[in-house]
Write a protein that holds these residues in place. Structure first.
Motif, PDB file in Angstrom:
ATOM      1  N   LEU A 103       0.831  -1.203   0.000  1.00  9.53           N
ATOM      2  CA  LEU A 103       0.000   0.000   0.000  1.00  9.53           C
ATOM      3  C   LEU A 103       0.866   1.254   0.000  1.00  9.53           C
ATOM      4  CD1 LEU A 103      -2.938  -0.850   2.449  1.00  9.53           C
ATOM      5  CD2 LEU A 103      -3.056  -0.527  -0.025  1.00  9.53           C
ATOM      6  N   LEU A 104       2.012   1.196   0.668  1.00  8.04           N
ATOM      7  CA  LEU A 104       2.931   2.337   0.665  1.00  8.04           C
ATOM      8  C   LEU A 104       3.562   2.536  -0.703  1.00  8.04           C
ATOM      9  CD1 LEU A 104       4.974   2.200   3.997  1.00  8.04           C
ATOM     10  CD2 LEU A 104       3.333   3.939   3.274  1.00  8.04           C
ATOM     11  N   ASN A 105       4.046   1.438  -1.264  1.00  2.97           N
ATOM     12  CA  ASN A 105       4.698   1.448  -2.583  1.00  2.97           C
ATOM     13  C   ASN A 105       4.507   0.086  -3.237  1.00  2.97           C
ATOM     14  OD1 ASN A 105       5.956   3.819  -3.512  1.00  2.97           O
ATOM     15  ND2 ASN A 105       7.633   3.603  -2.054  1.00  2.97           N
ATOM     16  N   PRO A 106       4.064   0.032  -4.494  1.00  2.00           N
ATOM     17  CA  PRO A 106       3.985  -1.268  -5.182  1.00  2.00           C
ATOM     18  C   PRO A 106       5.336  -1.973  -5.122  1.00  2.00           C
ATOM     19  CG  PRO A 106       2.888   0.420  -6.466  1.00  2.00           C
ATOM     20  CD  PRO A 106       3.595   1.137  -5.340  1.00  2.00           C
ATOM     21  N   LEU A 107       5.312  -3.272  -4.891  1.00  2.00           N
ATOM     22  CA  LEU A 107       6.545  -4.045  -4.720  1.00  2.00           C
ATOM     23  C   LEU A 107       6.846  -4.879  -5.956  1.00  2.00           C
ATOM     24  CD1 LEU A 107       5.774  -5.360  -1.111  1.00  2.00           C
ATOM     25  CD2 LEU A 107       7.209  -3.398  -1.712  1.00  2.00           C
ATOM     26  N   SER A 108       8.090  -4.876  -6.377  1.00  2.00           N
ATOM     27  CA  SER A 108       8.501  -5.727  -7.499  1.00  2.00           C
ATOM     28  C   SER A 108       8.970  -7.074  -6.945  1.00  2.00           C
ATOM     29  CB  SER A 108       9.631  -5.063  -8.297  1.00  2.00           C
ATOM     30  OG  SER A 108      10.754  -4.831  -7.483  1.00  2.00           O
ATOM     31  N   VAL A 109       8.614  -8.146  -7.650  1.00  2.00           N
ATOM     32  CA  VAL A 109       8.984  -9.499  -7.232  1.00  2.00           C
ATOM     33  C   VAL A 109       9.547 -10.250  -8.433  1.00  2.00           C
ATOM     34  CG1 VAL A 109       8.215 -11.655  -6.183  1.00  2.00           C
ATOM     35  CG2 VAL A 109       7.088  -9.509  -5.578  1.00  2.00           C
TER      36      VAL A 109
END
Length: 309
Positions: A254-260
């Motif tokens: 929610l704070l920052n989209p995460l890359s995986v």
């Protein structure tokens, strides 16, 4: 100096865990709530706060690898290290609750949802919101199931005591501050040492931070077993893992989209899946003994061996 901080933080963890277990028993007794539910909610959420803090800070600074690795590593350590050690040292564990039939879905469903969300290479804010909704459904399930069963193995001394809300809140607060604060200092001192050795962010998150933030679960679970509350120890791990995927990963997304990057981290993801399936096997066969402990610790050994070879 970092080594001195590490030792002092460990002492804080141990004392904090004792406060948490004792006050959790008082709350369970007062409200007729099972130790499993207390372990899977109050204790699990409290001991998951270090993971949440670490991942959200990492996300806020744009360090997706560290945020995701912290969750992946924490779930792996919770299952393999924490339950592995608990099963090895516990003299006898015979939970009244049928953990496999009632709780196995919460071991595997969060994992499946995580992999599905990560297929496109990122965990978006919408994904994060869905993870948080999963936490709500877990809470509804837990307190619904609690109506059907009440824990009867309550500390006799606690049963004689008059319940005092003010005292319980203060002592529980002290326990969480000591446990979470101790874990944070363990992480900070360990991370400083790792960075001086030029270790990658993924490895820092996967091992040092996730191991450090899993220490509250380990200490609390060991204290719970020592006091004869096996269900609280297992409930703590299942609840903590649900919280890691939902609140920790969801909050960070929610704070920052995460890359995986599933391809680059495929072995670690395989270990994550293997650990969860192993826990299902343990629950299904009630291997709450040294055999189950060795089984889980073997997976941990493979995880560590691959990372440092």
């Amino acid at each position: 100096m970092d080594y001195v901080i590490f030792i002092a933080a460990m002492a804080a963890l141990i004392y904090g865990a004792d406060f948490i277990i004792k006050e959790s028993e008082r709350i369970a007794l007062h409200f007729n709530i099972s130790h499993f539910v207390i372990g899977a909610t109050l204790v699990a959420f409290g001991t998951s706060l270090p993971e949440m803090a670490a991942s959200m800070v990492a996300s806020a600074h744009g360090k997706s690898d560290m945020a995701v690795a912290n969750v992946v590593g924490s779930v792996i350590f919770n299952i393999t290290l924490v339950l592995g050690v608990v099963f090895m040292i516990a003299k006898s564990m015979n939970p009244d609750r049928d953990l496999f039939s009632k709780d196995s879905a919460w071991v595997i469903v969060p994992l499946v949802i995580f992999f599905i969300m990560a297929l496109d290479g990122k965990i978006s804010r919408i994904d994060g919101a869905l993870f948080l909704l999963m936490m709500v459904s877990y809470l509804i399930f837990l307190f619904g199931s609690n109506k059907e069963e009440l824990e009867i193995e309550i500390d006799e001394e606690l049963e004689k005591e008059k319940f005092n809300w003010s005292k319980s809140i203060v002592l529980l607060g002290i326990g969480f501050v000591l446990t979470i604060g101790g874990a944070n200092f363990v992480v900070e001192s360990g991370t400083n040492i790792a960075r001086s050795l030029h270790v990658s962010e993924w490895i820092i998150g996967l091992f040092l931070i996730s191991l450090g933030t899993s220490l509250p679960e380990l200490v609390v679970s060991l204290v719970a077993v020592k006091k004869g509350h096996a269900e609280m120890s297992i409930g703590n791990i299942i609840g903590s893992n649900v919280a890691n995927f939902s609140m920790v990963l969801g909050g960070a997304a929610l704070l920052n989209p995460l890359s995986v990057n599933l391809a680059a981290t495929k072995f670690d993801m395989l270990i994550l899946a293997a650990a969860s399936i192993a826990l299902l096997f343990v629950l299904a066969n009630k291997l709450y003994n040294k055999a189950g402990g060795i089984f889980l610790l073997t997976i941990l050994a493979l995880f560590i061996q691959n990372a440092f070879v």
